[in-house]
Design an enzyme around this catalytic site. Structure first.
Site, PDB file in Angstrom:
ATOM      1  CD  GLU A  95     -42.061  22.694 -24.938  1.00  0.00           C
ATOM      2  OE1 GLU A  95     -40.980  22.211 -25.273  1.00  0.00           O
ATOM      3  OE2 GLU A  95     -42.290  23.907 -24.942  1.00  0.00           O
ATOM      4  CE  LYS A 121     -36.426  27.802 -25.209  1.00  0.00           C
ATOM      5  NZ  LYS A 121     -36.761  27.660 -23.819  1.00  0.00           N
ATOM      6  CG  ASN A 131     -37.833  26.997 -29.317  1.00  0.00           C
ATOM      7  OD1 ASN A 131     -37.561  27.986 -29.992  1.00  0.00           O
ATOM      8  ND2 ASN A 131     -38.602  27.071 -28.236  1.00  0.00           N
ATOM      9  N   GLY A 150     -36.083  24.698 -19.450  1.00  0.00           N
ATOM     10  CA  GLY A 150     -34.907  25.500 -19.140  1.00  0.00           C
ATOM     11  C   GLY A 150     -34.460  25.404 -17.695  1.00  0.00           C
ATOM     12  CD  GLU A 154     -39.237  30.193 -23.217  1.00  0.00           C
ATOM     13  OE1 GLU A 154     -38.970  30.517 -24.387  1.00  0.00           O
ATOM     14  OE2 GLU A 154     -38.594  29.332 -22.590  1.00  0.00           O
ATOM     15  CB  SER A 181     -34.546  19.874 -19.036  1.00  0.00           C
ATOM     16  OG  SER A 181     -34.743  21.172 -18.501  1.00  0.00           O
ATOM     17  CG  HIS A 186     -42.563  28.020 -26.123  1.00  0.00           C
ATOM     18  ND1 HIS A 186     -42.101  28.542 -24.942  1.00  0.00           N
ATOM     19  CD2 HIS A 186     -41.763  26.968 -26.414  1.00  0.00           C
ATOM     20  CE1 HIS A 186     -41.051  27.836 -24.539  1.00  0.00           C
ATOM     21  NE2 HIS A 186     -40.827  26.875 -25.413  1.00  0.00           N
TER      22      HIS A 186
END
Ligand code: PEP
Length: 256
Positions: free
Chosen positions: A168, A11, A9, A174, A98, A214, A96
């Site tokens: 996730e 991003k 991904n 991250g 985010e 991560s 996701h």
């Protein structure tokens, strides 16, 4: 019986020019791969470049980071399933964290997107995960239970194995913090039993559940050895073709 799936991904990173050199370096380094499915999920502007590159290299499948649930219309800034299909996109990330936290995506929107993707022949990578506060308050199963049940509401058992569920944990995305293999396996086993309850055991056993948060070359092999971890969704460590290639090799090693 579940082929491991590694999805990069990117991003909001890498231009289409950078994407071209990435693919060249990645293919050169990774060599032949048989037992792992590899998906690259660039930003929309790099999809045509990747479509061309992956056409020449069947090893790479193409994904998108989002889609709108409507087929077409006055939705400025959005992208449709048909547009993605026309560029040979096979997978699409939905829900996701985010998107959920920064752009207000709800379980209901996730559900609509899952249906639209399936109807168009796209395979959703549906993300679920708890925040640190939710983990600390002991509500991991409650949060994931809600996200899975709502996101997959109305999906038929026949379609379930076309979906990849990505666990996730938000606190691991991250941040450099990774769930330990045992922590991740515990949640993956719970998610599989939840799918068996909501659908049936045989389709739950055929549905892939990826881990994301991560993941890097150094922790991949141990995670991939866990029986219910069927691959990874990788952000930061997938931006470098050498690092992503090392993640592929570590996954192959876990399979031996
Ligand atoms: C992700 O964004 O899906 C992700 C897992 O990111 P990272 O690998 O950087 O934690």
């Amino acid at each position: 019986m579940r082929k491991k799936i590694l999805a990069a991904n990117w991003k909001m990173n890498l231009t289409h020019v950078e994407a071209e050199s990435y693919v060249e370096a990645f293919l050169h380094e990774v060599g032949e791969v048989n037992d792992v499915e590899i998906v690259i999920i660039p930003s929309f502007t790099s999809i045509p470049t990747l479509a061309q590159a992956s056409g020449n290299a069947p090893l790479i499948r193409l994904g998108a980071q989002n889609l709108h649930w409507e087929r077409s219309g006055a939705f400025t800034g959005e992208i449709s399933a048909t547009m993605l299909r026309a560029l040979f996109v096979k997978y699409v990330i939905i829900g996701h964290s985010e998107r959920r936290t920064l752009f207000g995506e709800t379980d209901e929107m996730v559900q609509k997107k899952v249906h639209t993707a399936l109807e168009a022949g796209l395979r959703p990578i549906m993300c679920v995960g708890e925040s640190l506060a939710e983990r600390e308050s002991g509500s991991v199963q409650k949060v994931l239970g809600r996200q899975v049940a709502e996101g997959l509401k109305g999906v038929s058992a026949d379609h379930l194995p076309e979906i990849v569920l990505a666990y996730e944990p938000v606190w691991a995305i991250g941040t450099g913090l990774t769930a330990s293999p045992a922590q991740a396996e515990e949640v993956h086993a719970f998610l599989r039993s939840l799918l068996a309850e909501l659908f049936d055991k045989s389709v739950a056993d055929r549905t892939r559940i990826q881990y994301g948060g991560s993941v890097k070359p150094e922790n991949t092999e141990d995670l991939m050895r866990e029986p219910n971890i069927d691959g990874a969704l990788i952000g930061g460590a997938s931006l470098d073709p050498h690092s992503f290639a090392r993640i592929v090799r570590a996954t192959e090693k876990a399979l031996r």
